[in-house]
Design an enzyme around this catalytic site. Structure first.
Site, PDB file in Angstrom:
ATOM      1  CE  LYS A   1       1.052   1.209   4.479  1.00  0.00           C
ATOM      2  NZ  LYS A   1       1.839   2.367   4.855  1.00  0.00           N
TER       3      LYS A   1
ATOM      4  N   PRO B   1       9.936  -3.710  -0.626  1.00  0.00           N
ATOM      5  CG  PRO B   1      10.852  -1.799  -1.595  1.00  0.00           C
ATOM      6  CD  PRO B   1       9.670  -2.730  -1.685  1.00  0.00           C
TER       7      PRO B   1
ATOM      8  CB  ALA C   1      11.755  -1.270   7.726  1.00  0.00           C
TER       9      ALA C   1
ATOM     10  CG  ASP D   1      -0.637  -0.048   8.136  1.00  0.00           C
ATOM     11  OD1 ASP D   1      -1.449   0.807   8.541  1.00  0.00           O
ATOM     12  OD2 ASP D   1       0.529   0.228   7.799  1.00  0.00           O
TER      13      ASP D   1
HETATM   14  P1  ATP Z   1       4.149  -0.310   7.955  1.00  0.00           P
HETATM   15  O1  ATP Z   1       4.002   0.708   6.871  1.00  0.00           O
HETATM   16  O2  ATP Z   1       2.951  -1.215   8.140  1.00  0.00           O
HETATM   17  O3  ATP Z   1       4.733   0.185   9.240  1.00  0.00           O
HETATM   18  P2  ATP Z   1       6.569  -1.129   6.744  1.00  0.00           P
HETATM   19  O4  ATP Z   1       6.340  -1.340   5.302  1.00  0.00           O
HETATM   20  O5  ATP Z   1       7.192   0.183   7.133  1.00  0.00           O
HETATM   21  O6  ATP Z   1       5.218  -1.351   7.462  1.00  0.00           O
HETATM   22  P3  ATP Z   1       7.512  -3.825   7.023  1.00  0.00           P
HETATM   23  O7  ATP Z   1       8.096  -4.042   5.675  1.00  0.00           O
HETATM   24  O8  ATP Z   1       6.218  -4.464   7.309  1.00  0.00           O
HETATM   25  O9  ATP Z   1       7.451  -2.260   7.340  1.00  0.00           O
HETATM   26  O10 ATP Z   1       8.630  -4.274   8.072  1.00  0.00           O
HETATM   27  C1  ATP Z   1       8.654  -3.800   9.402  1.00  0.00           C
HETATM   28  C2  ATP Z   1       9.501  -4.764  10.260  1.00  0.00           C
HETATM   29  O11 ATP Z   1       8.814  -6.004  10.394  1.00  0.00           O
HETATM   30  C3  ATP Z   1      10.864  -5.071   9.685  1.00  0.00           C
HETATM   31  O12 ATP Z   1      11.826  -4.731  10.623  1.00  0.00           O
HETATM   32  C4  ATP Z   1      10.874  -6.585   9.423  1.00  0.00           C
HETATM   33  O13 ATP Z   1      12.066  -7.200   9.812  1.00  0.00           O
HETATM   34  C5  ATP Z   1       9.703  -7.115  10.245  1.00  0.00           C
HETATM   35  N1  ATP Z   1       8.920  -8.179   9.570  1.00  0.00           N
HETATM   36  C6  ATP Z   1       8.263  -9.168  10.179  1.00  0.00           C
HETATM   37  N2  ATP Z   1       7.613  -9.929   9.289  1.00  0.00           N
HETATM   38  C7  ATP Z   1       7.836  -9.399   8.070  1.00  0.00           C
HETATM   39  C8  ATP Z   1       7.409  -9.748   6.763  1.00  0.00           C
HETATM   40  N3  ATP Z   1       6.631 -10.805   6.515  1.00  0.00           N
HETATM   41  N4  ATP Z   1       7.816  -8.969   5.751  1.00  0.00           N
HETATM   42  C9  ATP Z   1       8.580  -7.878   5.994  1.00  0.00           C
HETATM   43  N5  ATP Z   1       9.024  -7.517   7.209  1.00  0.00           N
HETATM   44  C10 ATP Z   1       8.654  -8.271   8.258  1.00  0.00           C
END
Ligand code: ATP
Length: 293
Positions: free
Chosen positions: A25, A111, A113, A150
């Site tokens: 998203k 990508p 985090a 989310d």
């Molecule tokens: P949001 O916008 O929901 O905060 P994000 O896109 O910023 O999410 P993610 O890619 O979901 O962040 O990753 C956040 C953390 O979760 C990372 O530090 C990662 O190591 C951990 N993590 C746990 N499970 C997963 C997964 N299935 N895919 C990606 N990261 C994961």
């Protein structure tokens, strides 16, 4: 177009495995309204689902949860019980009182985090997948909200929604097809860090104005209250925003808690033209065209 909760009817019937697209998203605006007593923040955000997706393959097993993670963006993603997809599986199997297990294979393309909701999308795909594999009629939404703010959006499974409260008050929103250029400079930002760095709270998002603007082809300005604090901490993100602002893309912003930033293109060809130019100029950045879906 494959819906995230629609199993693929292709290669896996012999092993009774099913494949799911866990779409990312982005936030077309994210207003942080204030901090609540429970530690969460009240937000108002317009969330848009993208065609950028991880691929999850779920195979029923006799017991337990096995997880493998690989793919372009898998570095640093845990493959143990701390993975959000693993947590989602555990939560579903326990809540549905299912004795059997599941093997989950995640091919990461989103990508990490990066403000694109990759972990949350994976978790929602697991909930949808297990509800098909082991149907019990269980309401997935409360499980989703236990896993993360989310995850509810991804379980709702619509192309765009306004999210309020801590993300649990979801309202479907209808938008035209949108084309984006996404850029990530390779820094990881945690949502926790981004909320801590918020400098000022705002009023509700003008969702009506944003949707009307997008529908008439005039991209309105939309705020992201997580952006100023994060940009101050990470000059690389300021550099990405400046590079995007230097193109003729509109609505340039950071998505969610960062570090990915985006701009809105006129169409797919326009997006690809800018992607090509940015790839040439910034070889170290992850740059990709995406569309709403
Ligand atoms: P949001 O916008 O929901 O905060 P994000 O896109 O910023 O999410 P993610 O890619 O979901 O962040 O990753 C956040 C953390 O979760 C990372 O530090 C990662 O190591 C951990 N993590 C746990 N499970 C997963 C997964 N299935 N895919 C990606 N990261 C994961």
């Amino acid at each position: 177009m494959t819906a995230p909760d629609t199993p693929s009817d292709t290669t896996n019937s012999a092993s009774s495995a099913s494949t799911y697209a866990a779409r990312a998203k982005l936030n077309l605006g994210l207003a942080v309204l204030g901090k609540r007593d429970d530690g969460f923040h009240d937000i108002d955000s317009l969330m848009v689902r993208l065609n950028l997706a991880d691929t999850l393959t779920l195979t029923p097993t006799d017991a337990g949860i096995q997880l493998t993670v690989h793919g372009d963006t898998a570095a640093g993603v845990p493959s143990d019980a701390s993975n959000l997809a693993h947590k989602a599986a555990q939560l579903y199997l326990d809540a549905a009182d299912v004795a059997a297990g599941v093997a989950i294979d995640i091919h990461k393309k989103i990508p990490v985090a990066a403000g694109l909701g990759g972990g949350s999308a994976d978790a929602a795909a697991v909930l949808h997948g297990l509800a098909e594999l082991y149907p019990t009629g269980l309401d997935l939404f409360p499980l989703a909200m236990q896993l993360g703010s989310d995850v509810g959006f991804f379980v709702l499974d619509v192309p765009a929604a306004r999210a309020r409260g801590r993300g649990e008050m979801l309202e479907r929103v209808y938008l035209p097809n949108l084309h984006f250029v996404l850029v990530n400079p390779g820094v990881a930002v945690s949502a926790k860090e981004a909320y801590k760095a918020v400098e000022a709270y705002s009023d509700e998002l003008d969702v009506r104005g944003i949707t009307a603007g997008l529908t008439s082809g005039q991209v309105p300005d939309f705020p992201n209250d997580l952006e100023p604090g994060i940009v101050r901490t990470y000059p690389q993100i300021a550099e990405v925003l400046a590079a995007l602002a230097d193109t003729d893309l509109q609505g340039v912003r950071m998505t969610g808690s960062g570090s990915t930033c985006f701009g809105i293109a006129d169409d797919a060809a326009h997006a690809q033209k800018i992607v090509d130019a940015l790839v040439e100029a910034y070889a170290d950045w992850w740059v990709q065209a995406a569309r709403s879906e």
